[in-house]
Design a protein around this motif. Structure first.
Motif, short mmCIF file in Angstrom:
data_model
loop_
_atom_site.label_atom_id
_atom_site.label_comp_id
_atom_site.label_asym_id
_atom_site.label_seq_id
_atom_site.Cartn_x
_atom_site.Cartn_y
_atom_site.Cartn_z
N ILE A 153 0.84 -1.20 0.00
CA ILE A 153 0.00 0.00 0.00
C ILE A 153 0.87 1.25 0.00
N THR A 154 1.97 1.19 0.71
CA THR A 154 2.87 2.35 0.86
C THR A 154 3.54 2.73 -0.45
N PHE A 155 4.00 1.73 -1.20
CA PHE A 155 4.76 2.01 -2.43
C PHE A 155 4.01 2.92 -3.41
N PRO A 156 2.79 2.59 -3.82
CA PRO A 156 2.13 3.48 -4.80
C PRO A 156 1.84 4.88 -4.24
N ILE A 157 1.59 4.96 -2.95
CA ILE A 157 1.36 6.28 -2.36
C ILE A 157 2.64 7.09 -2.36
N TRP A 158 3.76 6.45 -2.03
CA TRP A 158 5.06 7.13 -2.03
C TRP A 158 5.41 7.59 -3.45
N VAL A 159 5.12 6.75 -4.44
CA VAL A 159 5.35 7.13 -5.84
C VAL A 159 4.51 8.36 -6.18
N PHE A 160 3.25 8.35 -5.77
CA PHE A 160 2.38 9.51 -6.02
C PHE A 160 2.92 10.77 -5.35
N VAL A 161 3.35 10.66 -4.11
CA VAL A 161 3.84 11.82 -3.37
C VAL A 161 5.10 12.39 -4.05
N CYS A 162 6.03 11.54 -4.41
CA CYS A 162 7.23 12.03 -5.11
C CYS A 162 6.87 12.67 -6.44
N SER A 163 6.03 12.01 -7.21
CA SER A 163 5.65 12.51 -8.54
C SER A 163 4.87 13.81 -8.44
N SER A 164 3.88 13.85 -7.56
CA SER A 164 3.07 15.07 -7.44
C SER A 164 3.90 16.22 -6.88
N GLY A 165 4.88 15.92 -6.04
CA GLY A 165 5.78 16.96 -5.55
C GLY A 165 6.56 17.60 -6.69
N ILE A 166 6.98 16.79 -7.63
CA ILE A 166 7.70 17.30 -8.80
C ILE A 166 6.77 18.14 -9.66
N VAL A 167 5.53 17.68 -9.84
CA VAL A 167 4.55 18.45 -10.62
C VAL A 167 4.28 19.80 -9.97
N VAL A 168 4.08 19.81 -8.66
CA VAL A 168 3.84 21.06 -7.93
C VAL A 168 5.03 22.00 -8.11
N TYR A 169 6.23 21.47 -7.99
CA TYR A 169 7.45 22.27 -8.18
C TYR A 169 7.50 22.88 -9.58
N ILE A 170 7.26 22.07 -10.59
CA ILE A 170 7.32 22.57 -11.98
C ILE A 170 6.27 23.66 -12.20
N MET A 171 5.08 23.42 -11.69
CA MET A 171 4.01 24.42 -11.88
C MET A 171 4.32 25.71 -11.13
N ALA A 172 4.77 25.60 -9.88
CA ALA A 172 4.95 26.79 -9.04
C ALA A 172 6.24 27.55 -9.33
N PHE A 173 7.29 26.83 -9.71
CA PHE A 173 8.59 27.48 -9.85
C PHE A 173 9.08 27.62 -11.29
N HIS A 174 8.35 27.06 -12.25
CA HIS A 174 8.77 27.18 -13.63
C HIS A 174 7.64 27.68 -14.54
N ILE A 175 6.55 26.93 -14.62
CA ILE A 175 5.48 27.32 -15.54
C ILE A 175 4.80 28.61 -15.09
N TYR A 176 4.48 28.69 -13.79
CA TYR A 176 3.75 29.86 -13.28
C TYR A 176 4.58 30.61 -12.24
N ALA A 177 5.86 30.67 -12.45
CA ALA A 177 6.75 31.37 -11.50
C ALA A 177 6.52 32.87 -11.54
N LYS A 178 6.68 33.49 -10.39
CA LYS A 178 6.61 34.96 -10.31
C LYS A 178 7.80 35.53 -11.06
N VAL A 179 7.53 36.43 -11.98
CA VAL A 179 8.59 36.96 -12.84
C VAL A 179 9.24 38.18 -12.21
#
Length: 143
Positions: free
Chosen positions: A117-143
């Motif tokens: 049960i832990t493995f797929p949740i950990w995969v999701f957390v790592c992956s979604s953390g990367i998505v949040v980072y890309i969205m907040a700090f690259h795609i929609y970063a404050k200019v």
């Protein structure tokens, strides 16, 4: 460059590294390489520990980081972010339970049961953390 400016990028790197390590660890245990699995998981735990410390340090000094995206992307971003946060808290407890069962109790049947049960949740957390980072700090970063 201030260390606080660098930390989100470092944290994304740590998330990606954890993701790779746990995926390789999964492959190792499925192939019967239990020692390699243990080595990879201990490495993933160490990397995730460094992530957690750097994340807490960053947010203790920066506080809330506003999301700059507008329109339909806002509810998408916040849905990803809030599920990421919720599952991150949950998976931390689950990781502790899985590690405790394997390393302390040597109860590998119980370890396997929680790890499934832990493995797929950990995969999701790592992956979604990367998505949040890309969205907040690259795609929609404050200019």
């Amino acid at each position: 460059m201030d260390i606080l400016d660098f930390l989100p990028h470092f944290q994304a790197f740590l998330n990606a590294t954890s993701l790779i390590l746990i995926c390789f660890a999964f492959g190792a245990v499925k192939s019967g390489h239990t020692i390699r699995h243990k080595q990879l998981m201990v490495s993933a735990l160490a990397v995730s520990g460094v992530f957690l410390v750097s994340y807490l340090y960053y947010h203790a000094h920066i506080g809330h980081v506003p999301f700059e995206g507008q329109g339909i992307v806002r509810p998408i971003y916040f849905t990803i972010l809030f599920t990421h946060i919720g599952f991150a808290a949950l998976v931390l407890v689950m990781i502790i339970m899985a590690v405790w069962r394997a390393l302390v109790r040597k109860d590998f049947v119980a370890h396997k049961r929680i790890a499934r049960i832990t493995f797929p949740i950990w995969v999701f957390v790592c992956s979604s953390g990367i998505v949040v980072y890309i969205m907040a700090f690259h795609i929609y970063a404050k200019v």
